[in-house]
Design an enzyme around this catalytic site. Structure first.
Site, short mmCIF file in Angstrom:
data_model
loop_
_atom_site.label_atom_id
_atom_site.label_comp_id
_atom_site.label_asym_id
_atom_site.label_seq_id
_atom_site.Cartn_x
_atom_site.Cartn_y
_atom_site.Cartn_z
N CYS A 330 0.72 -1.25 0.10
CA CYS A 330 0.21 -0.02 0.10
C CYS A 330 1.06 1.30 -0.08
O CYS A 330 1.89 1.26 -0.68
CB CYS A 330 -1.01 -0.05 1.25
SG CYS A 330 -0.19 -0.26 2.97
N GLY A 333 2.83 0.32 3.81
CA GLY A 333 3.04 -1.17 4.03
C GLY A 333 2.65 -1.68 5.45
O GLY A 333 3.15 -2.62 5.77
#
Length: 598
Positions: A330, A333
């Site tokens: 993402c 993370g």
């Protein structure tokens, strides 16, 4: 009060209908959750009472990994590589039995791998480099943060270059400059070629081909400037040889809405019309055919459907007949990334495909400790804001117990003899009603764009680090592809003329914002909707997969109720969750009737 009485009755019925003994608990799980809810893990904090607890957690993780795998350890003492990665980073090499551990021969050049990691970490946000965490069929499933942008590389100097400790005010001293200004001031226009070149070299060393990006943005913007980037918008297309998937998933702020809705994920839909949301869902066409999912409808899915469909996609990727690994990330993370890494680990374990010797309580401990705590999830901060993505992860296990999430199903299909295309009557009967849609039909308010990504534009150079591809001796070497990225299907909802999203009866569209209204009732009790509801006995026998996942979920809820949940409960009408947690604790035998809440 009616809801409270209903919840109490449900808890009492569940406890009387099941064994009076509490779910099996992993020794140290309570200590782990207490430490997790007290402070964020940092690799440099290794002294004092807290340090000894962390050492016990780390040691236990190594023991659990060692049950089924031979592995090497990449040292990260004092956070020398990354301040919020484990001090002992586990590099799983191959599955092994107890007898094979005595003759373990490492296939990894740890010192050279560590050197490559040190060079590549600058390419990733907060220095959170590509790290392998699951080994399945000889393939590495990895996690990381997204790519660092100009703001991180040039905006600030010092320890760990831009992010020193994972604090939320890391952007406070950033100067508002453009990418062109940064390039001119640096005098090194090839810096991105260099650091991202090392990142690509690490990905190839790990045989990663598929990169799954969970960001809802193309680039993260703070104070009017791009502070992070991602592979899908790399202007030089350095990552064109990888299969890139853009699967936007709401950030941790959205999970405050989950909590405010009494922990009900059903009907909770992310607001895709927010200004910062600009990453459409884009999946290569060849990965979508077998799943029978209408991906064009992703903006109308609630949180349960979205998480289920994304997990099915990831499971189908790692189950493919190739030697290619997967990277999931993402932004930082440490929220959405551990959510899907944990679900992958637990789903594959429930099928008996990884960590085969671990019991439910043991795999739960390993997942909480390694995937969440030791990789820096900020549980304290998330709890204070009501962003309960951690709780959602393990409570969500009740939604992935069916065989459609089983990787064994994929393997069984591959072992069947080939036949002419088309469904038999048996095939159709086995399909769930919601799975009988067309995978290619699109609503009138969606546009379908077929794209072919061009090849890498230009070349880049970097210092060579001589490494042999990682993995077991039987693992195939990295396959270099000189062709463009595969054809992709890009779905993006055409903006309606009306400013409002189409309304759906019974569904809630929530804005993802940390300043979300907190006027929702904190009352937790709805008939049949309790997140701590103990599964009721059924006439049909449970599958092995369902039984294992239910045991993990029950063990988590029991441990959570006696540590994090009860501690956070306030003795007030708004603290209804505390009453339910207490009922659960008594129902499973963790407390006597006269004991008080923590």
């Amino acid at each position: 009060m009616a809801g409270a009485r209903a919840a109490a009755a449900a808890a009492s019925a569940a406890s009387s209908g099941s064994s009076s003994t509490p779910p099996p608990q992993e020794p140290g799980l309570a200590e782990l959750l207490e430490e997790f809810s007290r402070t964020q893990y940092r690799a440099k904090d290794g002294s004092g009472a807290s340090g000894s607890k962390v050492e016990r957690i780390e040691k236990r993780c190594l023991e659990l990994f060692g049950r089924d795998y031979c592995f090497s350890v990449i040292p990260n003492v004092n956070g020398d590589i990354c301040g919020h990665y484990p001090r002992h980073i586990v590099f799983l090499e191959y599955e092994s039995s107890e007898k094979e551990k005595d003759t373990f021969e490492s296939t990894v050049q740890v010192s050279k791998l560590q050197d490559l990691i040190n060079r590549s970490k600058m390419a990733r946000c907060r220095g959170r480099f590509v790290c392998p965490v699951i080994l399945f069929k000889g393939k590495h499933i990895c996690r990381s943060a997204t790519l660092a942008g100009w703001g991180e590389l040039y905006g600030r100097s010092g320890y760990n270059y831009f992010f020193s400790g994972g604090t939320d005010d890391a952007w406070a001293d950033v100067e508002d400059v453009t990418e062109e200004d940064c390039a001119l001031r640096s005098g090194d226009t090839h810096l991105f070629d260099k650091v991202r070149g090392y990142d690509i070299r690490l990905l190839r060393y790990l045989s990663v081909k598929y990169i799954c990006d969970l960001m809802v943005e193309n680039k993260k913007v703070k104070f009017g400037m791009n502070v992070t980037s991602s592979e899908k918008v790399d202007k030089a297309q350095r990552y064109a040889d990888f299969t890139l998937l853009s699967v936007p998933y709401p950030g941790c702020e959205f999970f405050k809405e989950y909590k405010d809705r009494d922990y009900m994920a059903e009907g909770l839909i992310f607001n895709w019309k927010q200004d910062y949301v600009d990453a459409p869902l884009s999946i290569p066409d060849f990965l979508t055919h077998s799943l029978n999912i209408d991906w064009s409808q992703y903006q109308s899915w609630d949180l349960v459907q979205q998480t289920q469909n994304y997990l099915r996609l990831l499971l189908s990727i790692v189950s493919r007949d190739d030697d290619s690994g997967l990277l999931v990330h993402c932004i930082s993370g440490w929220d959405r990334t551990p959510l899907f890494i944990s679900l992958l680990r637990l789903s594959l374990w429930a099928d008996g495909l990884i960590h085969t010797s671990l019991k439910p309580a043991e795999i739960l401990y390993l997942t909480v400790a390694y995937d969440w705590f030791l990789f820096g999830h900020m549980l304290v901060d998330r709890l204070s804001k009501g962003e309960e993505i951690f709780f959602f992860c393990f409570n969500f296990l009740k939604h992935i117990t069916s065989e459609e999430f089983s990787a064994l199903k994929t393997q069984r299909r591959k072992s069947l003899p080939t036949r002419e295309a088309g469904f038999t009557v048996e095939d159709i009967c086995m399909l769930r009603r919601r799975d009988r849609g067309s995978t290619t039909s699109l609503g009138s308010d969606f546009s379908l764009v077929m794209e072919s990504s061009p090849g890498a534009a230009g070349s880049f150079t970097y210092e060579a680090v001589e490494l042999v591809p990682a993995g077991a001796p039987t693992q195939a070497a990295w396959r270099k592809s000189h062709s463009s990225s595969p054809q992709s299907v890009l779905w993006n909802r055409t903006q309606p003329t009306d400013d409002r999203l189409p309304s759906h009866q019974g569904l809630v569209e929530a804005k993802s914002s940390s300043s979300s209204s907190s006027n929702h009732s904190d009352s937790f009790f709805r008939m049949g909707s309790s997140p701590l509801e103990v599964p009721k006995p059924r006439l049909a026998a449970l599958s092995s997969r369902e039984t294992r996942l239910q045991e993990v979920r029950c063990a988590f809820l029991a441990a959570y109720s006696s540590t994090v949940g009860l501690r956070a409960a306030a003795p007030s009408p708004s603290g209804a969750i505390g009453g339910l947690l207490e009922q659960f604790a008594r129902g499973v035998g963790l407390r006597g009737a006269s004991s008080s809440a923590l």
